[in-house]
Scaffold this active site. Sequence first.
Site, PDB file in Angstrom:
ATOM      1  N   ARG A 149       0.864  -1.192   0.000  1.00  0.00           N
ATOM      2  CA  ARG A 149       0.000   0.000   0.000  1.00  0.00           C
ATOM      3  C   ARG A 149       0.904   1.248   0.000  1.00  0.00           C
ATOM      4  O   ARG A 149       1.204   1.781  -1.056  1.00  0.00           O
ATOM      5  CB  ARG A 149      -0.937  -0.017   1.232  1.00  0.00           C
ATOM      6  CG  ARG A 149      -2.117   0.934   1.105  1.00  0.00           C
ATOM      7  CD  ARG A 149      -1.818   2.396   1.436  1.00  0.00           C
ATOM      8  NE  ARG A 149      -1.387   2.595   2.823  1.00  0.00           N
ATOM      9  CZ  ARG A 149      -0.940   3.765   3.278  1.00  0.00           C
ATOM     10  NH1 ARG A 149      -0.848   4.814   2.472  1.00  0.00           N
ATOM     11  NH2 ARG A 149      -0.552   3.882   4.541  1.00  0.00           N
ATOM     12  N   HIS A 169      -6.562  -0.340   4.057  1.00  0.00           N
ATOM     13  CA  HIS A 169      -6.306   1.037   4.473  1.00  0.00           C
ATOM     14  C   HIS A 169      -7.465   1.880   3.951  1.00  0.00           C
ATOM     15  O   HIS A 169      -7.549   2.150   2.747  1.00  0.00           O
ATOM     16  CB  HIS A 169      -4.980   1.481   3.856  1.00  0.00           C
ATOM     17  CG  HIS A 169      -4.527   2.844   4.266  1.00  0.00           C
ATOM     18  ND1 HIS A 169      -4.470   3.899   3.394  1.00  0.00           N
ATOM     19  CD2 HIS A 169      -4.093   3.325   5.460  1.00  0.00           C
ATOM     20  CE1 HIS A 169      -4.012   4.975   4.025  1.00  0.00           C
ATOM     21  NE2 HIS A 169      -3.782   4.656   5.270  1.00  0.00           N
ATOM     22  N   ARG A 184      -8.584  -0.701  13.464  1.00  0.00           N
ATOM     23  CA  ARG A 184      -7.675   0.362  13.924  1.00  0.00           C
ATOM     24  C   ARG A 184      -8.302   1.685  13.555  1.00  0.00           C
ATOM     25  O   ARG A 184      -8.863   1.828  12.460  1.00  0.00           O
ATOM     26  CB  ARG A 184      -6.320   0.249  13.225  1.00  0.00           C
ATOM     27  CG  ARG A 184      -5.311   1.290  13.704  1.00  0.00           C
ATOM     28  CD  ARG A 184      -4.139   1.448  12.737  1.00  0.00           C
ATOM     29  NE  ARG A 184      -4.489   2.294  11.602  1.00  0.00           N
ATOM     30  CZ  ARG A 184      -3.693   2.497  10.548  1.00  0.00           C
ATOM     31  NH1 ARG A 184      -2.523   1.918  10.473  1.00  0.00           N
ATOM     32  NH2 ARG A 184      -4.079   3.274   9.553  1.00  0.00           N
ATOM     33  N   SER A 197      -6.980   5.717  13.217  1.00  0.00           N
ATOM     34  CA  SER A 197      -5.837   6.630  13.298  1.00  0.00           C
ATOM     35  C   SER A 197      -6.270   8.043  13.019  1.00  0.00           C
ATOM     36  O   SER A 197      -6.958   8.297  12.030  1.00  0.00           O
ATOM     37  CB  SER A 197      -4.797   6.280  12.221  1.00  0.00           C
ATOM     38  OG  SER A 197      -4.135   5.095  12.542  1.00  0.00           O
ATOM     39  N   THR A 227       2.322  11.414   9.573  1.00  0.00           N
ATOM     40  CA  THR A 227       2.007  11.411   8.150  1.00  0.00           C
ATOM     41  C   THR A 227       2.936  12.292   7.325  1.00  0.00           C
ATOM     42  O   THR A 227       3.233  11.990   6.174  1.00  0.00           O
ATOM     43  CB  THR A 227       0.546  11.881   7.974  1.00  0.00           C
ATOM     44  OG1 THR A 227      -0.271  11.076   8.820  1.00  0.00           O
ATOM     45  CG2 THR A 227       0.081  11.785   6.541  1.00  0.00           C
ATOM     46  N   HIS A 254       3.444   4.842  12.614  1.00  0.00           N
ATOM     47  CA  HIS A 254       3.745   4.924  11.175  1.00  0.00           C
ATOM     48  C   HIS A 254       4.561   6.203  11.000  1.00  0.00           C
ATOM     49  O   HIS A 254       4.029   7.293  11.173  1.00  0.00           O
ATOM     50  CB  HIS A 254       2.407   4.982  10.421  1.00  0.00           C
ATOM     51  CG  HIS A 254       2.492   5.149   8.922  1.00  0.00           C
ATOM     52  ND1 HIS A 254       2.306   4.095   8.058  1.00  0.00           N
ATOM     53  CD2 HIS A 254       2.716   6.230   8.143  1.00  0.00           C
ATOM     54  CE1 HIS A 254       2.403   4.534   6.806  1.00  0.00           C
ATOM     55  NE2 HIS A 254       2.659   5.830   6.826  1.00  0.00           N
ATOM     56  N   HIS A 294       6.971   8.695   8.785  1.00  0.00           N
ATOM     57  CA  HIS A 294       7.546   9.120   7.503  1.00  0.00           C
ATOM     58  C   HIS A 294       8.931   9.691   7.725  1.00  0.00           C
ATOM     59  O   HIS A 294       9.267  10.191   8.798  1.00  0.00           O
ATOM     60  CB  HIS A 294       6.630  10.119   6.809  1.00  0.00           C
ATOM     61  CG  HIS A 294       5.621   9.431   5.953  1.00  0.00           C
ATOM     62  ND1 HIS A 294       5.862   9.106   4.642  1.00  0.00           N
ATOM     63  CD2 HIS A 294       4.387   8.956   6.240  1.00  0.00           C
ATOM     64  CE1 HIS A 294       4.814   8.476   4.149  1.00  0.00           C
ATOM     65  NE2 HIS A 294       3.896   8.365   5.100  1.00  0.00           N
ATOM     66  N   HIS A 302      41.015  -0.277   4.335  1.00  0.00           N
ATOM     67  CA  HIS A 302      39.955  -1.166   4.811  1.00  0.00           C
ATOM     68  C   HIS A 302      40.159  -2.565   4.234  1.00  0.00           C
ATOM     69  O   HIS A 302      40.044  -3.564   4.943  1.00  0.00           O
ATOM     70  CB  HIS A 302      38.571  -0.645   4.401  1.00  0.00           C
ATOM     71  CG  HIS A 302      38.166   0.613   5.092  1.00  0.00           C
ATOM     72  ND1 HIS A 302      36.863   0.898   5.404  1.00  0.00           N
ATOM     73  CD2 HIS A 302      38.889   1.667   5.542  1.00  0.00           C
ATOM     74  CE1 HIS A 302      36.803   2.088   6.001  1.00  0.00           C
ATOM     75  NE2 HIS A 302      38.017   2.568   6.089  1.00  0.00           N
TER      76      HIS A 302
END
Lengths: 436, 436
Positions: B24, B97, B159, B161, B192, B220, B222, B316
């Site tokens: 999604r 969703h 849920r 939100s 969001t 969630h 971002h 390295h």
Amino acid sequence: MVIPENPFAHYTPRPLEIVDTTLREGQQTSLLHDYGKYFFPPEDKQEILQALILYGVKFVELFAPVVSPREAEDFEVLKAARDALIPQRGYTFLLAHVRAHPADVEAAIQAGFDGLNMYMGTSPQSRTYNHGKALDEIARRARSLLEDLRRNHPHLILRFSGEDAFRTPLDDLYRVYDEVAPLVDRLGMPDTVGVATPSQVSERVGALHARYPRTALETHFHNDRGFALLNALRAVQAGAQYVNTTVLGIGERSGITSLTALLFNLFVDGCYDHLEGYHLRASYPLNVLLADKLKTLVPFQEPVSLTNRTHTAGVHQGAVLRHASVYEAHPLELFGVSERDTLLGPLSGWNMIHYFLREIHYFDLDEATARRITRRFKAVVYEQTAEHSPAEVLLRLAEEEFNLRRRVETPPSQAPAIIQHWQVDAHPHTPSITVP
Amino acid sequence: MVIPENPFAHYTPRPLEIVDTTLREGQQTSLLHDYGKYFFPPEDKQEILQALILYGVKFVELFAPVVSPREAEDFEVLKAARDALIPQRGYTFLLAHVRAHPADVEAAIQAGFDGLNMYMGTSPQSRTYNHGKALDEIARRARSLLEDLRRNHPHLILRFSGEDAFRTPLDDLYRVYDEVAPLVDRLGMPDTVGVATPSQVSERVGALHARYPRTALETHFHNDRGFALLNALRAVQAGAQYVNTTVLGIGERSGITSLTALLFNLFVDGCYDHLEGYHLRASYPLNVLLADKLKTLVPFQEPVSLTNRTHTAGVHQGAVLRHASVYEAHPLELFGVSERDTLLGPLSGWNMIHYFLREIHYFDLDEATARRITRRFKAVVYEQTAEHSPAEVLLRLAEEEFNLRRRVETPPSQAPAIIQHWQVDAHPHTPSITVP
């Protein structure tokens, strides 16, 4: 060869000095291999250096001349470019990243570097498996090398770093740094293997700041855990004045702190005093320049990016058409992201399609027609994108199936393809301060 | 249509439940546009879903059927794939969703989703510029919708939100959540627009956890500031039991928390109880699968990557040939990164070149010869990489200029090209615990 006096003696460091290492650490990114490029040619280096100088970076780290004859030659080119850009000279200092070996140090001085970012492994891993030296020997060698340098080259900028400092027990670090602190301009705190957490950074940088109050601290955070940005922000809060960055955060393994991500976050946090002298509006152009040299895109994770003003979901597009602030929280226009994208695709809704056809392509249509076209678009776009972009699919639908006519004829070359840009309007959250 | 009883009633959630939203949120990444792909076709979706189920993910978020007829059809395919993989059914729940609109909700229920991830904007920005509803109305609508759902579909996972929860004043969030908390399985806390900082996350998730002790919290984050990973780690510490992720962290704008980066960091922090039931060794294969579907590389910033076991700098490479731990701090082999790369290129030193020629290509040569070849290699490699990889340049030098002969003839098809792999040996920092 006469070593000219280093103008660093007359320079007052700002609250935050970026030590950009795109041309050293950044050249160690595997992206250069992934894209078959392997190194930055001198033209690229020159352009990147010039961009960094114009951005306001005063310290640029380069490879030591011993790395290869080519790197040694390139330094001549870069020094000339720096001098040409800054006739009064000295306002951007070129530093060599050198091992604490007399021969490496001598070659860098002979080449005419303004300073040395000197390092030696202090962690148990380095001591046991790499150079095999005990702490006392490290401290003695470093001290003796630095004493010579201070005596013979008093104007050289000197940093000493215990490589892998975050896996070095604090007492071991003190053992070495107590010896060298009086001799250097800066003590380095590199998280060479990317193990540090933000709280460890606060604690350790704070401890060093308290123990060596007259010596500036420089930090370098690798991104192995994904913490390079946060760690640098914490280091600045805890008193580090110098921070290593690269453009886009490229570097060995997962890279290090991104230059523009760091300054952007300091801005969002209101740390305006740390932004003195940085030309923030050049941030996004700088990122685009480097992405172009790497033959790739600005990474989607980079905060200063057009990606962060790009909207693909239908609900986002619809809301952003009404007011950008619904899905954009940050004043990216102050960092040079002067446009906004909405990507027309399978997730676009009727309002975006209405906007695209009516405002961009001058079709005459009402909302009801836009809703009908949207239903058709969603039915066919999934099958047709192998040959045509979603925008092409939509335009064909509008003209051929819905017989829509344009109010104004625009030549096809001017019609935007997939991406539709519009100017960013005044941002409701722009703080009312003047940015350098 | 008869709605079957949802087996969620018989499922005991683990300390950490990933709600993966690659199919999604992930489909909203601009990378799908950048690479001309636009969407995941059903075969890709099916493969990604199967990989997530095998990885141990029990909650997968998908688009609501109203997004497009194609998304609605794809759900049938995905549900069948889930059921085929799990004959006893119910152990991975498919969630829609959905906006808090009765029509959207009804379509998702009719399609046969196991639950609804319902959202409605609660921030001042959403209320003013998007849906225009006052807080009281939001609370009333949400409550009434959820009451109906609980009455008519008691086994649905629910849920709610408040979209953009981190720009919603806490009291406003309480105003809405006080109404809905008794009716839902989880309260969502989406950042969001990517404004939250780790300390705000600790504070706010802690506050909600205290106010709604009997309701699970889902977050969630971002990545607009680059904090999505750290914020998720903080949320878990503060009591969030459900965390939204995508594979590689893709999503709208700069994306969200990366699934494997989150689990990797919990492992490094020793939070083994949070890793119950996740098949960690499948982490890197999962990242490679998604990168392949996107037609790109695993991003260099991703912690679970071959990049993080790739070494380009000469110092390295030399050290890693002696002991990997000098430049590798983390037990990535437990996450499926079963190889290590050293990229032969302009920065490689004599020890890497010696190793490459002697151990990989079976040439007879001593260290002194390796040092001489290295000098020649660094003199010519910069000019020749436009047509040849650094490895090709080196092999030609060895054979044509240095007349070296191989001890064993290997067919060219078996000779590794640019990249040289060797098996990762037991890692000195591997904790002595058994990982699921």
